[in-house]
Design an enzyme around this catalytic site. Structure first.
Site, PDB file in Angstrom:
ATOM      1  N   HIS A  80      -5.058  94.941  44.024  1.00  0.00           N
ATOM      2  CA  HIS A  80      -4.695  96.336  43.768  1.00  0.00           C
ATOM      3  C   HIS A  80      -6.011  97.111  43.793  1.00  0.00           C
ATOM      4  O   HIS A  80      -6.893  96.847  42.974  1.00  0.00           O
ATOM      5  CB  HIS A  80      -3.981  96.474  42.419  1.00  0.00           C
ATOM      6  CG  HIS A  80      -2.625  95.845  42.420  1.00  0.00           C
ATOM      7  ND1 HIS A  80      -2.102  95.147  41.348  1.00  0.00           N
ATOM      8  CD2 HIS A  80      -1.671  95.796  43.390  1.00  0.00           C
ATOM      9  CE1 HIS A  80      -0.898  94.700  41.656  1.00  0.00           C
ATOM     10  NE2 HIS A  80      -0.610  95.078  42.893  1.00  0.00           N
ATOM     11  N   GLU A  83      -7.818  98.376  40.687  1.00  0.00           N
ATOM     12  CA  GLU A  83      -8.131  97.426  39.606  1.00  0.00           C
ATOM     13  C   GLU A  83      -9.436  96.753  40.005  1.00  0.00           C
ATOM     14  O   GLU A  83      -9.461  95.853  40.833  1.00  0.00           O
ATOM     15  CB  GLU A  83      -6.978  96.439  39.411  1.00  0.00           C
ATOM     16  CG  GLU A  83      -5.701  97.166  38.987  1.00  0.00           C
ATOM     17  CD  GLU A  83      -4.459  96.269  38.919  1.00  0.00           C
ATOM     18  OE1 GLU A  83      -4.602  95.035  38.942  1.00  0.00           O
ATOM     19  OE2 GLU A  83      -3.345  96.833  38.843  1.00  0.00           O
ATOM     20  N   HIS A 187      -6.902  90.801  38.289  1.00  0.00           N
ATOM     21  CA  HIS A 187      -6.278  92.119  38.201  1.00  0.00           C
ATOM     22  C   HIS A 187      -6.824  92.872  36.987  1.00  0.00           C
ATOM     23  O   HIS A 187      -7.689  92.373  36.277  1.00  0.00           O
ATOM     24  CB  HIS A 187      -4.754  91.968  38.079  1.00  0.00           C
ATOM     25  CG  HIS A 187      -4.088  91.527  39.347  1.00  0.00           C
ATOM     26  ND1 HIS A 187      -3.229  92.326  40.054  1.00  0.00           N
ATOM     27  CD2 HIS A 187      -4.151  90.357  40.028  1.00  0.00           C
ATOM     28  CE1 HIS A 187      -2.795  91.678  41.129  1.00  0.00           C
ATOM     29  NE2 HIS A 187      -3.344  90.475  41.130  1.00  0.00           N
ATOM     30  N   GLU A 278      -5.504  89.128  34.145  1.00  0.00           N
ATOM     31  CA  GLU A 278      -5.610  90.558  33.850  1.00  0.00           C
ATOM     32  C   GLU A 278      -6.826  90.702  32.943  1.00  0.00           C
ATOM     33  O   GLU A 278      -6.839  90.172  31.831  1.00  0.00           O
ATOM     34  CB  GLU A 278      -4.341  91.038  33.126  1.00  0.00           C
ATOM     35  CG  GLU A 278      -3.063  90.817  33.915  1.00  0.00           C
ATOM     36  CD  GLU A 278      -2.835  91.882  34.980  1.00  0.00           C
ATOM     37  OE1 GLU A 278      -3.603  92.868  35.023  1.00  0.00           O
ATOM     38  OE2 GLU A 278      -1.879  91.728  35.765  1.00  0.00           O
TER      39      GLU A 278
END
Length: 437
Positions: A80, A83, A187, A278
């Site tokens: 992404h 990110e 991410h 994440e």
């Protein structure tokens, strides 16, 4: 030597804690490869919609090609585009690995026994399109065609009919051409290690709000390896009061369902265990926080790579000692819906936690071979347990067998709804169909 010191200084001086745009990122990777030509290999696996290279730097004692017995590992970041933390910490990981080789005994052994592939950005167009950094959301999340790359892979549970993007296709080809064993994709927007499955159905337990893979125990271990070696992820405090993650890990489906995700694709069709990391509550934090993000993740990034040496590996050969590609090798009791097969060198790698297992090797059309193995924790020795199989009656090259890209778990669910046999029998039926199709 003076040259070596100067070389280190020049590369180290080039990398500071700030965001590196396309030209700077390319220049940095090329500089590292020029300074460490025998330890690194730099190549582009494809191009983005706007024509930017998708660079991968490979590090190891044999960086240019696969060596029998040495597992392949990968990190992918910035899928992404908005990110961004993973993109930068992977550059610092590269810097740390090349400057520690031959100086730090652990890193030296790691690089001598592992081939590490690092892709700092899978979505360079999205990164460049993010003009105003934001903690929550920008259009830069998507690629130039407005597609979310983490919803763009074939899905094992439903027909997501995604029009496969150039960035996705490049990664799919890359997975097909390497024997990846372990992977993580980086991410932002939360602080948690999430693991397969991201999608699910009744066959994988989705009715209970958890989608369990046959290797659920291994995935939990992998996610915890990262979270417990991270500065704070293991504490499980979410980014806001609504969300907490015990021990800093979550099953992907339990968190939220998504179809066409990269980690499920890796596991089902790539024979590669991948988790999603994440790494920051804020998707695109200010430059001055990057150094802290690197410090918080450094130990976890290294410890996670070592897990590629869990379990058992070996070669399947015929009576003349020639490798048998496409032989199925799996641990009894954990069959994969798309059977795990040997590569062109007849090699297999199975990630398994320490314990006793029966390994089943099958060459289609011949009797299976079973071997009981006692698997120790070998991650500290940088080599999984070795167990070879020799088929004395076989002197053929097994024909290529590819797994269909149709949603494999959909078929299982339909069959189980019709007859309610056990999952194990169903998967074996599917395996048999795939082998003899």
């Amino acid at each position: 030597d003076v040259v070596g010191i100067l070389r280190l200084l020049s590369v180290a001086a080039a990398l500071d804690f700030k965001y590196h745009h396309t030209e700077e990122l390319e220049a940095y990777l090329k500089g590292v490869h020029a300074a460490y030509p025998s330890l690194t290999h730099l190549h582009s696996i494809g191009r983005s919609v706007e024509g930017r290279d998708l660079w991968v730097l490979v590090l190891g004692r044999f960086p240019t090609h696969h060596k029998i017995g040495i597992p392949e590992f990968k990190y992918v970041a910035n899928m992404h585009g908005d990110e961004t933390v993973g993109r930068e910490i992977l550059l610092h990981l590269i810097d740390f690995l090349v400057t520690s080789y031959r100086r730090d005994p652990v890193i030296t052994r790691l690089l001598n026994n592992t081939r590490i592939h690092i892709m700092p950005t899978m979505n360079p167009d999205g990164f460049e399109a993010t003009k105003v950094p934001d903690c929550y959301y920008t259009r830069g999340r998507y690629n130039k065609n407005g597609e979310d790359l983490n919803r763009n892979f074939p899905d094992a549970f439903e027909n997501n009919n995604a029009s496969i993007q150039p960035e996705t296709q490049a990664v799919m080809n890359w997975i097909k051409n390497e024997t990846f064993v372990l992977s993580a994709n980086l991410h932002g927007g939360a602080l948690v290690a999430s693991y397969t499955f991201d999608n699910g159905n009744s066959v994988t337990g989705s009715l209970k709000g958890y989608s369990r893979s046959p290797d659920d125990d291994v995935f939990i271990h992998l996610a915890k390896t990262y979270s417990f070696n991270h500065a704070s992820m293991y504490k499980g405090t979410g980014c806001d009061s609504r969300q907490t993650f015990p021990e800093g890990i979550t099953n992907g489906y339990s968190w939220y369902q998504l179809e066409g995700g990269m980690q499920d694709y890796n596991y089902v069709w790539g024979q590669c265990f991948e988790i999603t990391l994440e790494l920051s509550c804020c998707k695109y934090p200010p430059d001055d926080q990057l150094e802290k993000f690197w410090r918080d993740n450094k130990a976890a990034l290294i410890e996670y790579i070592k897990q590629v040496h869990l379990g058992v590996k070996g070669q399947v050969t015929d009576r003349n000692g020639n490798p048998i590609p496409n032989a199925i090798v799996e641990a009894k009791g954990r069959p994969h819906v798309c059977p795990y097969r040997t590569n062109e060198h007849g090699e297999y790698f199975l990630l398994l936690l320490p314990g006793t297992y029966v390994i089943n090797a099958t060459v289609p059309g011949f009797k299976s071979m079973l071997k009981t193995v006692e698997i120790p924790d070998n991650t500290g020795n940088f080599s999984a347990l070795k167990q070879d199989f020799s088929f004395s009656e076989v002197s053929i090259r097994s024909r290529a067998a590819s797994c269909p890209k149709t949603p494999l778990y959909q078929d299982l669910e339909l069959a189980s709804a019709a007859t309610k046999p056990t999952l194990h029998i169903l998967i074996l039926m599917t395996v048999t169909l795939v082998v003899f199709k």
